[in-house]
Design a protein around this motif. Structure first.
Motif, PDB file in Angstrom:
ATOM      1  N   PHE A 271       3.739  -1.353 -13.937  1.00  8.95           N
ATOM      2  CA  PHE A 271       3.263  -1.575 -12.564  1.00  8.95           C
ATOM      3  C   PHE A 271       3.780  -2.924 -12.090  1.00  8.95           C
ATOM      4  O   PHE A 271       3.653  -3.938 -12.791  1.00  8.95           O
ATOM      5  CB  PHE A 271       1.738  -1.550 -12.522  1.00  8.95           C
ATOM      6  CG  PHE A 271       1.148  -1.913 -11.195  1.00  8.95           C
ATOM      7  CD1 PHE A 271       1.212  -1.026 -10.129  1.00  8.95           C
ATOM      8  CD2 PHE A 271       0.540  -3.153 -10.997  1.00  8.95           C
ATOM      9  CE1 PHE A 271       0.672  -1.358  -8.896  1.00  8.95           C
ATOM     10  CE2 PHE A 271       0.003  -3.497  -9.765  1.00  8.95           C
ATOM     11  CZ  PHE A 271       0.062  -2.599  -8.714  1.00  8.95           C
ATOM     12  N   GLU A 272       4.409  -2.912 -10.852  1.00  8.90           N
ATOM     13  CA  GLU A 272       4.909  -4.151 -10.259  1.00  8.90           C
ATOM     14  C   GLU A 272       3.994  -4.497  -9.087  1.00  8.90           C
ATOM     15  O   GLU A 272       3.873  -3.743  -8.120  1.00  8.90           O
ATOM     16  CB  GLU A 272       6.343  -3.962  -9.792  1.00  8.90           C
ATOM     17  CG  GLU A 272       7.149  -5.257  -9.680  1.00  8.90           C
ATOM     18  CD  GLU A 272       6.781  -6.073  -8.453  1.00  8.90           C
ATOM     19  OE1 GLU A 272       6.443  -7.273  -8.603  1.00  8.90           O
ATOM     20  OE2 GLU A 272       6.811  -5.500  -7.352  1.00  8.90           O
ATOM     21  N   SER A 275       5.519  -5.222  -5.174  1.00  9.68           N
ATOM     22  CA  SER A 275       5.916  -4.019  -4.438  1.00  9.68           C
ATOM     23  C   SER A 275       4.844  -2.945  -4.487  1.00  9.68           C
ATOM     24  O   SER A 275       4.881  -1.995  -3.711  1.00  9.68           O
ATOM     25  CB  SER A 275       7.223  -3.467  -5.010  1.00  9.68           C
ATOM     26  OG  SER A 275       7.060  -3.097  -6.352  1.00  9.68           O
ATOM     27  N   LYS A 277       4.507  -0.767  -6.764  1.00 10.02           N
ATOM     28  CA  LYS A 277       5.041   0.457  -7.340  1.00 10.02           C
ATOM     29  C   LYS A 277       4.585   0.592  -8.799  1.00 10.02           C
ATOM     30  O   LYS A 277       4.340  -0.400  -9.491  1.00 10.02           O
ATOM     31  CB  LYS A 277       6.568   0.453  -7.276  1.00 10.02           C
ATOM     32  CG  LYS A 277       7.109   0.492  -5.857  1.00 10.02           C
ATOM     33  CD  LYS A 277       8.630   0.487  -5.866  1.00 10.02           C
ATOM     34  CE  LYS A 277       9.201   0.529  -4.446  1.00 10.02           C
ATOM     35  NZ  LYS A 277      10.680   0.507  -4.446  1.00 10.02           N
ATOM     36  N   LYS A 278       4.511   1.850  -9.199  1.00  8.01           N
ATOM     37  CA  LYS A 278       4.060   2.150 -10.548  1.00  8.01           C
ATOM     38  C   LYS A 278       4.965   3.225 -11.140  1.00  8.01           C
ATOM     39  O   LYS A 278       5.390   4.142 -10.449  1.00  8.01           O
ATOM     40  CB  LYS A 278       2.610   2.651 -10.518  1.00  8.01           C
ATOM     41  CG  LYS A 278       1.966   2.873 -11.854  1.00  8.01           C
ATOM     42  CD  LYS A 278       0.494   3.289 -11.690  1.00  8.01           C
ATOM     43  CE  LYS A 278      -0.201   3.464 -13.007  1.00  8.01           C
ATOM     44  NZ  LYS A 278      -1.636   3.858 -12.831  1.00  8.01           N
ATOM     45  N   LYS A 279       5.242   3.103 -12.465  1.00  7.03           N
ATOM     46  CA  LYS A 279       6.142   4.071 -13.120  1.00  7.03           C
ATOM     47  C   LYS A 279       5.611   4.383 -14.512  1.00  7.03           C
ATOM     48  O   LYS A 279       5.242   3.481 -15.271  1.00  7.03           O
ATOM     49  CB  LYS A 279       7.559   3.504 -13.227  1.00  7.03           C
ATOM     50  CG  LYS A 279       8.538   4.483 -13.857  1.00  7.03           C
ATOM     51  CD  LYS A 279       9.960   3.937 -13.871  1.00  7.03           C
ATOM     52  CE  LYS A 279      10.915   4.971 -14.468  1.00  7.03           C
ATOM     53  NZ  LYS A 279      12.308   4.465 -14.493  1.00  7.03           N
ATOM     54  N   TRP A 289      13.795  -0.021 -14.538  1.00  6.89           N
ATOM     55  CA  TRP A 289      13.245  -0.205 -13.190  1.00  6.89           C
ATOM     56  C   TRP A 289      14.400  -0.452 -12.231  1.00  6.89           C
ATOM     57  O   TRP A 289      15.212  -1.343 -12.453  1.00  6.89           O
ATOM     58  CB  TRP A 289      12.282  -1.395 -13.183  1.00  6.89           C
ATOM     59  CG  TRP A 289      11.541  -1.596 -11.894  1.00  6.89           C
ATOM     60  CD1 TRP A 289      11.973  -2.284 -10.793  1.00  6.89           C
ATOM     61  CD2 TRP A 289      10.253  -1.108 -11.580  1.00  6.89           C
ATOM     62  NE1 TRP A 289      11.049  -2.256  -9.807  1.00  6.89           N
ATOM     63  CE2 TRP A 289       9.964  -1.533 -10.263  1.00  6.89           C
ATOM     64  CE3 TRP A 289       9.296  -0.355 -12.255  1.00  6.89           C
ATOM     65  CZ2 TRP A 289       8.760  -1.242  -9.614  1.00  6.89           C
ATOM     66  CZ3 TRP A 289       8.108  -0.059 -11.620  1.00  6.89           C
ATOM     67  CH2 TRP A 289       7.847  -0.497 -10.318  1.00  6.89           C
ATOM     68  N   SER A 292      15.599  -3.013  -6.033  1.00  5.03           N
ATOM     69  CA  SER A 292      15.680  -2.625  -4.611  1.00  5.03           C
ATOM     70  C   SER A 292      16.889  -3.278  -3.952  1.00  5.03           C
ATOM     71  O   SER A 292      17.421  -4.285  -4.434  1.00  5.03           O
ATOM     72  CB  SER A 292      14.404  -3.024  -3.871  1.00  5.03           C
ATOM     73  OG  SER A 292      14.215  -4.427  -3.947  1.00  5.03           O
TER      74      SER A 292
END
Length: 973
Positions: A271-272, A275, A277-279, A289, A292
């Protein structure tokens, strides 16, 4: 001021009026008891899940405390009491969970609660409500005749405490086991038995079996899954190689996954926060990752690890430009490679305009690193290597990193660089060995190969040039291909200058020069002993002259080889000692060191000759000993030197070991106990040059055993086989003085006798036939002695008979005789040859032939032998013994009738063998048909006498005559 006082008074009156109204509206406390209480069971987590609401909340929200009680089996048996604080909103459904140590299926639980307002804003509401009714949670009731154990397939972490219960339905004694180990339990309630496990260990990934039995009959069982404790990820970091992708990696630690879906391996989430965002990561140790397009500079990552039992999280925050990890360089090439320099080029994967790269270059040879350089580049790189060695293989390593912020270096990339060859830069180290023979010098040249550093390439061949210094001529020899390290030359005994060079594909090395003088190889120097150590030999010497170029010490490294590997060491002119060491030196091996002094003309002169051992050992063999000069009281031992290899040290002397039946040793010896527990007398010989030893003071005719061993400073040679010696008799020498002369005399007499045997035999005892064995007597039958045994005529046939006529002028004619014989023709009795006896065998008187030379004794009647004359012999016998003439008369009278013609005078008969040679007086008496004599015989003329006579007959001259008797083919004695 007046206005302010009026306003204040009005405000106070208004507040007082509002409070009065409030007191009138809430004259009683409002009921805030929890309602709609609902309880559910989570068997997997062993949780009681509570849900409730608070109706008629006076305000939008209040801070409240809920007091909760939980009972088991009965409402009066409260097992847990606690508070739950929260902010309550109107119409909100509140939730709370409680975890039970005992499996919920094992007992019925009861729950109730009450509330208290704990809000500082409303102190008037600070009172407790009534208890809610007990809410019953029914336990799992086993079916009839079915026993159950709970919890089912429990999952816990390693080190946890676990309680199992057994709901039997009836009261009975049970036993429960964990992997066949008995678990001690207790009866919790009527039909409920509990078993508590503390600090549960991890046994296997497939789970651990738990089962219960009643009277050794298994009733039910379950599986306890024990998981490893989930660890926090370690070494979590993120980096980029191309500013397109961030690669995050970590160490996951232990895997908590179990078999049979007990629990899968933990999964990870990235998790960042900036941003949002989660992966979900596909792998347990790394996750990519995407960067961008707006090139976000700062990143804040949270990595979460999770399994069924817990979660673990780690965090990292970084600037993107600080996490650059470049890829490895590629397209590496070497250009313009020479003997001492080369140029290297390479490329780096593009990183755009974001970074400048710093590349690190290392140059290694086979031993260590030679050079290290740093180069800053953008994309392409180039570097020039210098001060390299010719024909040398180098290993070049290169790596790069971000020049501004070195996060990580790229991987090392290795390439091999080989420089070009150059001419050898150093002269060979040359030495020689000279052996003079028949006016020539056999010279063996040795040289040491050049090191890689000085060869500057692959040595292809060696050139050798020998120059005669006396004749000023030059002798060119054929080149010797590598990798030879020596050669042999045959030179005359003049002086020669020899030059040796090493050659590669580029050129030749400087020449090495050595001079062989006319007297080389004829040096003789006495050997000197030196003591070595395990580190080598310390050798010192004295100079021969003041004008010298240096010294050379040579030796054989492998002394046992037939062709030793000659080694040598060069020493400066001002040094008179050196240490010779080698890994090839071995204990017990003798090494010979020869020290030569080199003159300024390169001529070598032998200075000293030294021998020594790095470590002396006991001899491996003993000398071969012989025992000589053995007497009755002593003997001498003698031996020779034996092989140097068997000595294994400097021989310091010998030990003579003597064994005998004697129990005491002499004063010059000591008793020595042998390995076989026997004892010998040991005599010491401390002079190594003594090779003879006299063993004395011995007993005659005694048995002794001896053995001679040598010894060095390290010990004696091993005891071998003893040699046996027996001393002589004490009087044997006296007997020899007597017996030897006697033996010589006997031998001398025997030789003389043998030499005179023919003469003695002729004079003393000539060989004659035995008349009793002759067949001639069958012609005449003796009438006087009928008992006399004579030979049968068929056994032997006489050859001839001689008739001796003693009357002069009287002729006697016999059958078969052509010429009459007269007495006047023969001064002595003549011989008359008759035809074979078978033609004339007629009866007549018995005649026996008697050898008057020998006196033979009579045999018994059953043998053919001579018969002695009886004492009662007829008178004719006595007459015959008295006179030879009577013998003749008797013969004449006896044979007159049987002969063809009777002689006028006295005659006698003589037997003559065919082997007898005619006498000198037989010339006129040869028969016409007489047989020819074949050989000369030793038989002599014999007289024929009557068989009654057996006494010697005297001849005319008074001597004894002899008679000879022969058969046709045999002689008889």
């Amino acid at each position: 001021m007046a206005f302010f006082a009026v306003f204040r008074t009005a405000f106070l009156l208004a507040v007082l009026s509002w409070r009065t109204c409030q007191s009138e509206v809430l004259p009683e406390r409002l009921p805030l008891t929890p309602e709609s209480l609902h309880i559910s069971i989570n068997s997997t987590l062993q949780h009681l899940h509570l849900q409730w609401t608070v109706h008629k909340l006076p305000y939008q929200e209040l801070q409240m405390i809920f007091q909760i009680e939980i009972s088991r089996f009965e409402t009066s048996k409260v097992i847990w009491m606690g508070n739950y604080s929260t902010t309550v909103k109107r119409n909100q459904v509140l939730q709370w969970s409680w975890e039970s140590e005992l499996p919920l299926e094992c007992a019925t639980h009861f729950v109730r609660m009450k509330s208290t307002v704990d809000d500082a804003r409303f102190p008037e509401l600070s009172f407790s409500s009534n208890w809610s009714p007990w809410e019953e949670v029914h336990a799992h009731t086993p079916e009839q005749n079915t026993d159950l154990i709970f919890p089912r397939d429990k999952l816990v972490e390693e080190g946890s405490n676990v309680t199992f219960c057994y709901n039997s339905g009836i009261n009975q004694n049970i036993s429960c086991y964990l992997d066949r180990e008995l678990i001690h339990g207790e009866q919790l309630y009527l039909n409920i038995f509990t078993f508590k496990l503390n600090n549960v260990p991890f046994i296997r990934e497939g789970g651990t079996n738990i089962y219960c039995a009643v009277n050794y009959t298994i009733k039910d069982g379950t599986v306890l899954f024990v998981s490893k404790v989930l660890e926090e990820p370690k070494d979590f970091s993120c980096e980029t190689q191309d500013f397109k992708t961030l690669s995050c990696s970590w160490d996951p630690g232990v895997d908590t996954g179990l078999f049979f879906d007990g629990q899968p391996s933990q999964h990870y989430t990235l998790f960042e926060s900036f941003s949002g965002k989660k992966k979900f990561c596909e792998h347990n140790n790394q996750c990519n990752w995407e960067i961008s397009r707006d090139l976000q500079e700062t990143y804040n990552f949270t990595l979460t690890a999770e399994n069924y039992l817990r979660k673990r999280s780690v965090n990292t925050i970084f600037n993107l430009t600080h996490r650059v990890h470049p890829k490895a360089p590629d397209s590496i090439h070497f250009n313009n490679v020479g003997a001492t320099n080369a140029t290297m080029t390479w490329k780096m994967p593009a990183l755009g305009n974001y970074s400048t790269l710093l590349c690190q270059i290392e140059l290694h040879d086979k031993e260590n690193m030679r050079q290290e350089h740093n180069v800053s580049i953008k994309v392409n790189g180039e570097f020039l290597f210098s001060e390299l060695m010719p024909d040398t293989a180098y290993m070049v390593c290169i790596r790069c990193a971000n020049a501004k912020h070195v996060w990580k270096w790229s991987k090392w990339v290795t390439r091999t660089l080989i420089t070009a060859e150059a001419a050898p830069s150093k002269a060979l180290d040359v030495w020689r060995k000279v052996k003079p023979e028949k006016g020539l010098h056999h010279v063996t040249l040795f040289w040491k190969p050049l090191s890689k550093f000085h060869a500057n390439g692959k040595i292809l061949f060696y050139n050798i040039v020998a120059k005669d210094l006396d004749k000023k001529s030059e002798l060119k020899l054929q080149s010797i291909p590598a990798p030879a390290n020596g050669t042999e030359l045959t030179l005359d005994q003049g002086s020669y200058q020899i030059q040796v060079t090493a050659n590669n594909s580029v050129g030749a090395s400087p020449a090495s020069e050595i001079v062989i003088s006319g007297d080389s190889g004829n040096e003789e120097v006495e050997e000197q002993k030196i003591n070595g150590t395990k580190d080598g030999f310390l050798i010192s010497w004295k100079p021969l002259s003041e004008d010298r170029a240096g010294y050379v010490v040579d030796w054989c490294e492998h002394q046992r080889n037939l062709h030793c590997e000659l080694q040598w060491k060069n020493v400066g002119p001002n040094t008179t000692s050196t240490v010779i060491s080698s890994d090839a030196f071995r204990p017990g091996i003798r090494y010979n060191f020869r020290i030569y002094e080199l003159s300024t003309e390169k001529i070598a002169y032998l200075v000293e000759n030294k021998i020594g051992y790095t470590q002396e050992l006991a001899p491996s063999d003993s000398p071969q000993v012989k025992a000589i000069n053995v007497t009755s009281h002593s003997f001498t031992l003698s031996w020779k030197d034996y092989d140097t290899e068997a000595q294994r040290g400097f021989i310091q002397g010998y030990r003579v070991c003597l064994k005998s039946k004697a129990t005491q040793c002499h004063l010059d010896s000591v008793a020595e106990l042998l390995p076989d527990n026997s004892t010998c007398c040991e005599h010491a010989i401390n002079n190594p040059k003594q090779k003879i030893f006299l063993v004395e003071n011995l007993q005659p005719e005694s048995f002794y055993e001896f053995f001679v061993s040598s010894f060095t400073s390290a010990g004696k040679s091993p005891i071998g086989t003893f040699t046996k010696v027996t001393t002589q008799d004490e009087h044997s020498h006296m007997l020899m003085h007597i017996i030897l002369p006697m033996v010589l005399c006997v031998l001398l007499i025997a030789v003389m006798c043998y030499w005179k045997s023919q003469w003695v035999k002729e004079k003393c005892y000539p060989d004659i036939p035995d008349p009793y064995k002759s067949s001639i007597l069958s012609l005449i039958k003796s009438k006087e002695s009928p008992h006399l045994r004579i030979m049968n005529v068929k056994d032997c046939t006489p050859d001839t008979i001689e008739v001796v006529n003693k009357s002069e002028g009287t002729k006697t004619q016999f059958i078969g005789i052509e010429k009459p014989l007269t007495e006047s023709e023969f001064p002595k009795p003549a011989n008359l040859y008759l035809l074979p006896a078978q033609d004339f065998c007629v009866p007549g008187p018995c005649i026996s032939f008697v050898n008057h030379t020998y006196s033979e004794s009579a045999c018994d009647s059953g043998s053919c032998a001579h018969t002695p004359v009886p004492d009662t012999a007829p008178p004719c016998h006595l007459e015959l013994l008295a006179s030879p003439d009577n013998l003749l008369n008797t013969l004449e009278k006896t044979h007159t009738d049987s002969l063809g013609e009777i002689p006028a005078g006295k005659i006698s008969l003589n037997y003559v063998s065919q082997l007898a040679s005619p006498m000198s007086g037989d010339k006129d008496s040869l028969l016409i048909h007489s047989p020819v004599p074949v050989l000369c015989s030793e038989y002599k003329m014999q007289m024929a006498v009557p068989s009654c006579l057996d006494s010697p007959v005297l001849s005319e001259n008074g001597s004894l005559s002899s008679m000879t008797l022969l058969g046709q083919d045999k002689h008889y004695h």
